[in-house]
Design an enzyme around this catalytic site. Structure first.
Site, PDB file in Angstrom:
ATOM      1  N   ASN A  39       0.818  -1.213   0.000  1.00  0.00           N
ATOM      2  CA  ASN A  39       0.000   0.000   0.000  1.00  0.00           C
ATOM      3  C   ASN A  39       0.856   1.270   0.000  1.00  0.00           C
ATOM      4  O   ASN A  39       1.684   1.484   0.881  1.00  0.00           O
ATOM      5  CB  ASN A  39      -0.904  -0.007   1.242  1.00  0.00           C
ATOM      6  CG  ASN A  39      -2.088   0.930   1.097  1.00  0.00           C
ATOM      7  OD1 ASN A  39      -2.158   1.736   0.174  1.00  0.00           O
ATOM      8  ND2 ASN A  39      -3.032   0.825   2.015  1.00  0.00           N
ATOM      9  N   ARG A 149     -12.562  -5.208  15.979  1.00  0.00           N
ATOM     10  CA  ARG A 149     -11.556  -4.217  16.349  1.00  0.00           C
ATOM     11  C   ARG A 149     -12.248  -2.878  16.503  1.00  0.00           C
ATOM     12  O   ARG A 149     -12.894  -2.389  15.574  1.00  0.00           O
ATOM     13  CB  ARG A 149     -10.468  -4.119  15.280  1.00  0.00           C
ATOM     14  CG  ARG A 149      -9.236  -3.373  15.758  1.00  0.00           C
ATOM     15  CD  ARG A 149      -8.288  -3.043  14.635  1.00  0.00           C
ATOM     16  NE  ARG A 149      -8.729  -1.879  13.886  1.00  0.00           N
ATOM     17  CZ  ARG A 149      -7.968  -1.210  13.005  1.00  0.00           C
ATOM     18  NH1 ARG A 149      -6.748  -1.633  12.753  1.00  0.00           N
ATOM     19  NH2 ARG A 149      -8.436  -0.182  12.348  1.00  0.00           N
ATOM     20  N   TYR A 161      -6.228   7.802  13.184  1.00  0.00           N
ATOM     21  CA  TYR A 161      -6.049   6.553  12.457  1.00  0.00           C
ATOM     22  C   TYR A 161      -7.277   5.660  12.592  1.00  0.00           C
ATOM     23  O   TYR A 161      -7.771   5.409  13.685  1.00  0.00           O
ATOM     24  CB  TYR A 161      -4.815   5.797  12.968  1.00  0.00           C
ATOM     25  CG  TYR A 161      -4.848   4.346  12.573  1.00  0.00           C
ATOM     26  CD1 TYR A 161      -4.549   3.982  11.264  1.00  0.00           C
ATOM     27  CD2 TYR A 161      -5.248   3.364  13.467  1.00  0.00           C
ATOM     28  CE1 TYR A 161      -4.630   2.664  10.863  1.00  0.00           C
ATOM     29  CE2 TYR A 161      -5.331   2.035  13.075  1.00  0.00           C
ATOM     30  CZ  TYR A 161      -5.019   1.695  11.778  1.00  0.00           C
ATOM     31  OH  TYR A 161      -5.119   0.393  11.381  1.00  0.00           O
ATOM     32  N   ASP A 213      -6.127  -1.245  18.194  1.00  0.00           N
ATOM     33  CA  ASP A 213      -4.849  -1.000  17.526  1.00  0.00           C
ATOM     34  C   ASP A 213      -4.324   0.379  17.909  1.00  0.00           C
ATOM     35  O   ASP A 213      -4.962   1.395  17.620  1.00  0.00           O
ATOM     36  CB  ASP A 213      -5.053  -1.088  16.006  1.00  0.00           C
ATOM     37  CG  ASP A 213      -3.753  -1.021  15.230  1.00  0.00           C
ATOM     38  OD1 ASP A 213      -2.677  -0.859  15.847  1.00  0.00           O
ATOM     39  OD2 ASP A 213      -3.804  -1.132  13.990  1.00  0.00           O
ATOM     40  N   HIS A 215      -1.394   1.414  16.773  1.00  0.00           N
ATOM     41  CA  HIS A 215      -0.737   1.790  15.508  1.00  0.00           C
ATOM     42  C   HIS A 215       0.604   2.482  15.699  1.00  0.00           C
ATOM     43  O   HIS A 215       0.877   3.542  15.113  1.00  0.00           O
ATOM     44  CB  HIS A 215      -1.659   2.645  14.632  1.00  0.00           C
ATOM     45  CG  HIS A 215      -1.550   2.301  13.174  1.00  0.00           C
ATOM     46  ND1 HIS A 215      -0.887   3.084  12.266  1.00  0.00           N
ATOM     47  CD2 HIS A 215      -2.006   1.240  12.476  1.00  0.00           C
ATOM     48  CE1 HIS A 215      -0.942   2.523  11.072  1.00  0.00           C
ATOM     49  NE2 HIS A 215      -1.619   1.398  11.174  1.00  0.00           N
ATOM     50  N   GLU A 239      -2.913  -4.119  19.853  1.00  0.00           N
ATOM     51  CA  GLU A 239      -2.049  -4.286  18.683  1.00  0.00           C
ATOM     52  C   GLU A 239      -1.093  -3.123  18.491  1.00  0.00           C
ATOM     53  O   GLU A 239      -1.460  -1.955  18.680  1.00  0.00           O
ATOM     54  CB  GLU A 239      -2.938  -4.425  17.429  1.00  0.00           C
ATOM     55  CG  GLU A 239      -2.183  -4.655  16.147  1.00  0.00           C
ATOM     56  CD  GLU A 239      -3.123  -4.785  14.960  1.00  0.00           C
ATOM     57  OE1 GLU A 239      -2.624  -4.817  13.814  1.00  0.00           O
ATOM     58  OE2 GLU A 239      -4.355  -4.854  15.157  1.00  0.00           O
ATOM     59  N   GLU A 265       2.669  -6.569  11.714  1.00  0.00           N
ATOM     60  CA  GLU A 265       2.143  -6.448  10.360  1.00  0.00           C
ATOM     61  C   GLU A 265       3.121  -5.770   9.413  1.00  0.00           C
ATOM     62  O   GLU A 265       2.993  -5.905   8.197  1.00  0.00           O
ATOM     63  CB  GLU A 265       0.807  -5.712  10.360  1.00  0.00           C
ATOM     64  CG  GLU A 265       0.875  -4.243  10.730  1.00  0.00           C
ATOM     65  CD  GLU A 265      -0.505  -3.603  10.759  1.00  0.00           C
ATOM     66  OE1 GLU A 265      -0.661  -2.539  10.132  1.00  0.00           O
ATOM     67  OE2 GLU A 265      -1.406  -4.153  11.413  1.00  0.00           O
ATOM     68  N   ARG A 286       1.511 -11.049  13.668  1.00  0.00           N
ATOM     69  CA  ARG A 286       0.607 -10.374  12.749  1.00  0.00           C
ATOM     70  C   ARG A 286       1.103 -10.341  11.310  1.00  0.00           C
ATOM     71  O   ARG A 286       0.559  -9.616  10.472  1.00  0.00           O
ATOM     72  CB  ARG A 286       0.378  -8.935  13.223  1.00  0.00           C
ATOM     73  CG  ARG A 286      -0.391  -8.836  14.512  1.00  0.00           C
ATOM     74  CD  ARG A 286      -1.880  -9.069  14.276  1.00  0.00           C
ATOM     75  NE  ARG A 286      -2.463  -7.945  13.573  1.00  0.00           N
ATOM     76  CZ  ARG A 286      -3.237  -8.037  12.503  1.00  0.00           C
ATOM     77  NH1 ARG A 286      -3.528  -9.207  11.988  1.00  0.00           N
ATOM     78  NH2 ARG A 286      -3.728  -6.963  11.937  1.00  0.00           N
ATOM     79  N   ASP A 319      -6.131  -3.549   1.875  1.00  0.00           N
ATOM     80  CA  ASP A 319      -5.028  -3.248   0.967  1.00  0.00           C
ATOM     81  C   ASP A 319      -4.134  -4.455   0.689  1.00  0.00           C
ATOM     82  O   ASP A 319      -3.048  -4.308   0.150  1.00  0.00           O
ATOM     83  CB  ASP A 319      -4.200  -2.056   1.470  1.00  0.00           C
ATOM     84  CG  ASP A 319      -3.665  -2.248   2.880  1.00  0.00           C
ATOM     85  OD1 ASP A 319      -3.634  -3.391   3.351  1.00  0.00           O
ATOM     86  OD2 ASP A 319      -3.293  -1.245   3.506  1.00  0.00           O
ATOM     87  N   GLU A 342      -7.877 -11.330  10.152  1.00  0.00           N
ATOM     88  CA  GLU A 342      -8.478 -10.026   9.898  1.00  0.00           C
ATOM     89  C   GLU A 342      -9.214 -10.046   8.563  1.00  0.00           C
ATOM     90  O   GLU A 342      -8.698 -10.543   7.565  1.00  0.00           O
ATOM     91  CB  GLU A 342      -7.393  -8.949   9.875  1.00  0.00           C
ATOM     92  CG  GLU A 342      -7.914  -7.545   9.678  1.00  0.00           C
ATOM     93  CD  GLU A 342      -6.815  -6.500   9.737  1.00  0.00           C
ATOM     94  OE1 GLU A 342      -7.129  -5.320   9.940  1.00  0.00           O
ATOM     95  OE2 GLU A 342      -5.624  -6.872   9.591  1.00  0.00           O
ATOM     96  N   TRP A 405       3.418   6.621  11.901  1.00  0.00           N
ATOM     97  CA  TRP A 405       2.085   6.331  11.393  1.00  0.00           C
ATOM     98  C   TRP A 405       1.916   4.849  11.262  1.00  0.00           C
ATOM     99  O   TRP A 405       1.397   4.159  11.961  1.00  0.00           O
ATOM    100  CB  TRP A 405       1.850   6.954  10.016  1.00  0.00           C
ATOM    101  CG  TRP A 405       0.393   6.893   9.685  1.00  0.00           C
ATOM    102  CD1 TRP A 405      -0.563   7.806  10.007  1.00  0.00           C
ATOM    103  CD2 TRP A 405      -0.289   5.835   9.014  1.00  0.00           C
ATOM    104  NE1 TRP A 405      -1.797   7.394   9.580  1.00  0.00           N
ATOM    105  CE2 TRP A 405      -1.667   6.172   8.957  1.00  0.00           C
ATOM    106  CE3 TRP A 405       0.087   4.626   8.463  1.00  0.00           C
ATOM    107  CZ2 TRP A 405      -2.629   5.362   8.370  1.00  0.00           C
ATOM    108  CZ3 TRP A 405      -0.865   3.807   7.868  1.00  0.00           C
ATOM    109  CH2 TRP A 405      -2.207   4.180   7.818  1.00  0.00           C
TER     110      TRP A 405
END
Length: 405
Positions: A39, A149, A161, A213, A215, A239, A265, A286, A319, A342, A405
Site C-alpha cells: 500500500n 476491532r 487513524y 490498535d 498503531h 495491537e 504487520e 501479525r 489493501d 483479519e 504512522w
C-alpha cells in the site's frame, strides 16, 4: 506435474484502490496468481517483479516451490525489506496455486489438511465518539462477527487513524500526489481510549472479542500505561503498541501488563520476530502472507511461534488483495496455532475483479474446495481500472515534529 514456467507477468489495477498481481503461466497452460500489493508503494514492487524477478522465473520448474523461495531470498545479496518480500511472496503464492491446480486439490490439503472446520475472523468497527462506535459495533455483530476491532476518534483531534468523522468506510491510502498529514496527541489518546473501550465492553458483554490498535504511536512506557489501564476491558489483543524494530522495548511492556499483545504487520521475516517469540514478548504474530514472503516462510514463522505458545493472526486489511486473503485462509485452515484472520471486506467491484472460492459466513472464513488458492483475476475487467497514485498518510505531533504512522 506442470511443465516449465513460460511467462511471469505483472498486472496493476485499481478497482477503488491499487492492487499488484503476479501471473505465472506454465507451458501446459496452468496459471497461478500471487498478490504483490504494498500500500502506497505499489509500483516499487511491480518494477521489482517485472524488471528483476520475472526474467529469473522463465524456464524454472514451478513444482520446486521451496527452491524458488530460497533462490530469490538466500541466493540474492540484497534481501529482506517490504518490496523484496512482497515480490517473493507473490511468487510463492502463485507457485502454490499452480501446484494445487496440477494436483487437483486446494492448497490447504497440500499443507497437511485441515485442523479446524472454519477460521475465526474479525472486522473493524469505528466511530468518532462512543455512541457512534457502539452503533458500528452493533452493525458488525449483526453481520455475524464475534470479534471486532474497535477504534474511536480522540477529542481535540480532527483526523485519527482508522476513523472518519463522516462514518464512511476507512481507506488509509488517499488518492493524490502526496500523502495527507494528520496531527496526533498521545496524551489525549491515552486519556480517552480506556474510557471508550470500557464503554464498548460494557455494551457488548463478556463474550464478544474486542481488539484495539494503537498503531505504533506509543513509547514503551506509554504502552505499559495503556496496557494496565485496559486490563479490566479484557481485550482479545492490543495491537502495535510501539514500534518494535527494537525488539527489546517489548520487555518493558510485557513486564508491566498482562494484556495480550499483537505485533508484526510491518515485519517481513522470521528474524524480526525472533526475540519477540523466543522471549514470549507477544501473544500474536501479525505477519501477512503477502508481505512476509508467502505461504512457505509464514509456515516456518508459525512453527517457531507454536513452540512458544504464540499464535498466528495474519494481517488482512483491504489493501491486500483477495488473493492474499485466500492464501491466508488456506494457511489458517491447516495451521494448529492459527488464531484469527483479519477481514475488512472488499467492495463489490473488487469481488468482481478477483472472483474467489473463499467465503465469509457467521464470523468465519473458509478457503473453499477449488484446486489451488481458488482466486482468479478477471484481466479484462482489471484493465478498465488503471493505477492511480495513492499514499498512506503521515502523522505529526502538535509541535509539528514527525511521529510514527
Amino acid at each position: 506435474m506442470a511443465d516449465k514456467i513460460i511467462a511471469a507477468d505483472v498486472v496493476v489495477t485499481s478497482p477503488g484502490r491499487n492492487f499488484v498481481t503476479l501471473k505465472i503461466t506454465t507451458a501446459d497452460g496452468v496459471v497461478g496468481y500471487g498478490d504483490a500489493t504494498l500500500n502506497g508503494r505499489e509500483l516499487s514492487v511491480a518494477s521489482y517483479l517485472r524488471d528483476h524477478v520475472a526474467p529469473l522465473l522463465v524456464g524454472r520448474d514451478p513444482a520446486r516451490i521451496e527452491d524458488a523461495w530460497q533462490y530469490l531470498y538466500r541466493g540474492v545479496y540484497w534481501r529482506r525489506g517490504p518490496v523484496t518480500m512482497a515480490a517473493i511472496g507473490a511468487v510463492d503464492v502463485a507457485l502454490w496455486d499452480i501446484k494445487g491446480q496440477v494436483t487437483g486439490v486446494p492448497v490447504y490439503q497440500l499443507l497437511g489438511g485441515s485442523v479446524r472446520d472454519r477460521i475465526l475472523s474479525y472486522t473493524h468497527a469505528t466511530g468518532w465518539d462512543v455512541p457512534a462506535l457502539l452503533e458500528s459495533i452493533d452493525a458488525q455483530l449483526a453481520r455475524g462477527f464475534q470479534a471486532v476491532r474497535a477504534q474511536t476518534g480522540v477529542p481535540g483531534l480532527d483526523i485519527v487513524y482508522g476513523v472518519t468523522r463522516s462514518g464512511a468506510a476507512y481507506e488509509p491510502a488517499g488518492r493524490g500526489a502526496a500523502p495527507t498529514e494528520e496531527i496526533w496527541d498521545t496524551d489525549a489518546y491515552l486519556r480517552y481510549a480506556p474510557t471508550a473501550l470500557a464503554a464498548a465492553r460494557d455494551h457488548v458483554g463478556p463474550d464478544v472479542k474486542l481488539l484495539h490498535d494503537a498503531h505504533h504511536r506509543l513509547t514503551p512506557n506509554q504502552a505499559a500505561r495503556l496496557g494496565r489501564a485496559l486490563e479490566p476491558v479484557d481485550l482479545f489483543w492490543l495491537e502495535d503498541v510501539t514500534p518494535a524494530e527494537n525488539q527489546e522495548v517489548l520487555r518493558r511492556v510485557r513486564a508491566a501488563t498482562t494484556v495480550p499483545l499483537a505485533i508484526g504487520e510491518v515485519f517481513t521475516t522470521v528474524w524480526e520476530f525472533q526475540t519477540l517469540i523466543t522471549e514470549q514478548l507477544i501473544d500474536f504474530v501479525r505477519a501477512a502472507v503477502s508481505h512476509a514472503g508467502g505461504i512457505s516462510p509464514l509456515r516456518r514463522i508459525a512453527a517457531l511461534a507454536d513452540v512458544w505458545q504464540i499464535r498466528l493472526a495474519p494481517h488482512g486489511p483491504s489493501d491486500v488483495s483477495p488473493i492474499s486473503l485466500g492464501a491466508s485462509t488456506h494457511l489458517g485452515l491447516a495451521t494448529p496455532n492459527f488464531a484469527i484472520q483479519e477481514y475488512m471486506g472488499y467492495s463489490d467491484l473488487v469481488h468482481e475483479v478477483f472472483p474467489h472460492a473463499w467465503t465469509y459466513a457467521d464470523g468465519h472464513l473458509h478457503p473453499g474446495e477449488q484446486p489451488g488458492i481458488g482466486v482468479r483475476l478477471d484481466e479484462k475487467l482489471a484493465a478498465r481500472f488503471p493505477y492511480q497514485p495513492a499514499y498512506l498518510p503521515v502523522a505529526r505531533r502538535r509541535d509539528g515534529s514527525m511521529t510514527d504512522w
